[in-house]
Write a protein that holds these residues in place. Structure first.
Motif, PDB file in Angstrom:
ATOM      1  N   LYS A 132       0.835  -1.202   0.000  1.00 44.97           N
ATOM      2  CA  LYS A 132       0.000   0.000   0.000  1.00 44.97           C
ATOM      3  C   LYS A 132       0.871   1.253   0.000  1.00 44.97           C
ATOM      4  N   CYS A 148      -3.234   1.766  -5.032  1.00 50.07           N
ATOM      5  CA  CYS A 148      -2.899   1.706  -3.612  1.00 50.07           C
ATOM      6  C   CYS A 148      -4.094   1.118  -2.867  1.00 50.07           C
ATOM      7  N   ASP A 150      -5.835  -0.200   0.315  1.00 50.67           N
ATOM      8  CA  ASP A 150      -5.868  -0.308   1.777  1.00 50.67           C
ATOM      9  C   ASP A 150      -7.102  -1.109   2.174  1.00 50.67           C
ATOM     10  N   ASN A 188      -7.826   5.024  -4.336  1.00 48.32           N
ATOM     11  CA  ASN A 188      -7.591   4.861  -2.900  1.00 48.32           C
ATOM     12  C   ASN A 188      -8.224   5.984  -2.091  1.00 48.32           C
TER      13      ASN A 188
END
Length: 227
Positions: A132, A148, A150, A188
């Motif tokens: 990430k 990214c 998460d 993200n």
């Protein structure tokens, strides 16, 4: 479903057009800047490490404080860990982040001459850097195409029915196949904001307030926990 919810299966195939519609609605719903923006690689790297498990407003304040004292790799490499620990107040897990930041800076100084590498494998080899964080650095420091992922993006992508995955790493791989490349970098931030405001993890999601519910498998499932 992940995060305590039973996993949901769907035969539906999400299209790039549907993904684009959802992203456009989220972009119109959640405006403003984030804690980490396009910028100088060192500042992006330090801010991204600080942001781990930390809310945006705290990340921004702590990052400004740390970077004011340690404006470059060389100064961070010789930082006193206790002093850095104090500056990291407001960032979660600062006891782990302080020694990792110093160790990271020492490696960058010794191995890369103070330069931040733009290669994901090199970034992953640094202390405290996971996929990430590495992908975030590639996006915001080097304007690279990366996703990214998460916990929020992982959770919501599954709830939407875009993927059926068990880990963020699996979600990243799946989205790279499914998602148009021009949507990667902004995904993200939008999903993080949506996850904190509506598509909650620790409580039933607020589906009644969700702007993308018509495109969500979880939101349309009558037996799924929701508010």
């Amino acid at each position: 479903m992940i995060d305590g919810d039973k996993a949901m299966k769907t035969e539906a195939k999400v299209t790039p057009e549907q993904m684009r519609t959802v992203m456009e609605i989220l972009a119109a719903t959640y405006r403003g800047r984030g804690a980490v923006e396009l910028g100088e690689p060192y500042r992006v790297l330090v801010s991204t490490v600080i942001s781990q498990r930390t809310r945006e407003e705290q990340t921004a304040a702590v990052s400004r404080r740390v970077l004011a004292h340690y404006p470059d790799v060389a100064s961070l490499a010789v930082a006193d860990e206790q002093a850095l620990l104090g500056l990291l107040a407001g960032s979660e897990y600062r006891e782990a982040k302080a020694p990792r930041l110093v160790a990271m800076a020492k490696i960058l100084l010794e191995k890369y001459g103070g330069r931040i590498p733009d290669d994901i494998d090199a970034l992953l080899a640094l202390p405290g850097i996971g996929r990430k964080t590495a992908n975030c650095v590639l996006i915001y420091a080097f304007n690279r195409e990366a996703i990214c992922v998460d916990t929020h993006l992982h959770k919501i992508a599954n709830r939407l029915g875009w993927v059926t995955t068990k880990t963020p790493e699996q979600t990243e791989k799946a989205l790279k196949i499914l998602m148009p490349r021009d949507l990667w970098a902004g995904s993200n931030r939008l999903f993080l904001q949506h996850g904190r405001a509506v598509c909650l993890s620790g409580a039933p999601p607020l589906c009644s307030r969700c702007p993308v519910r018509p495109w969500c498998v979880y939101g349309q499932e009558p037996t799924a926990r929701k508010r």
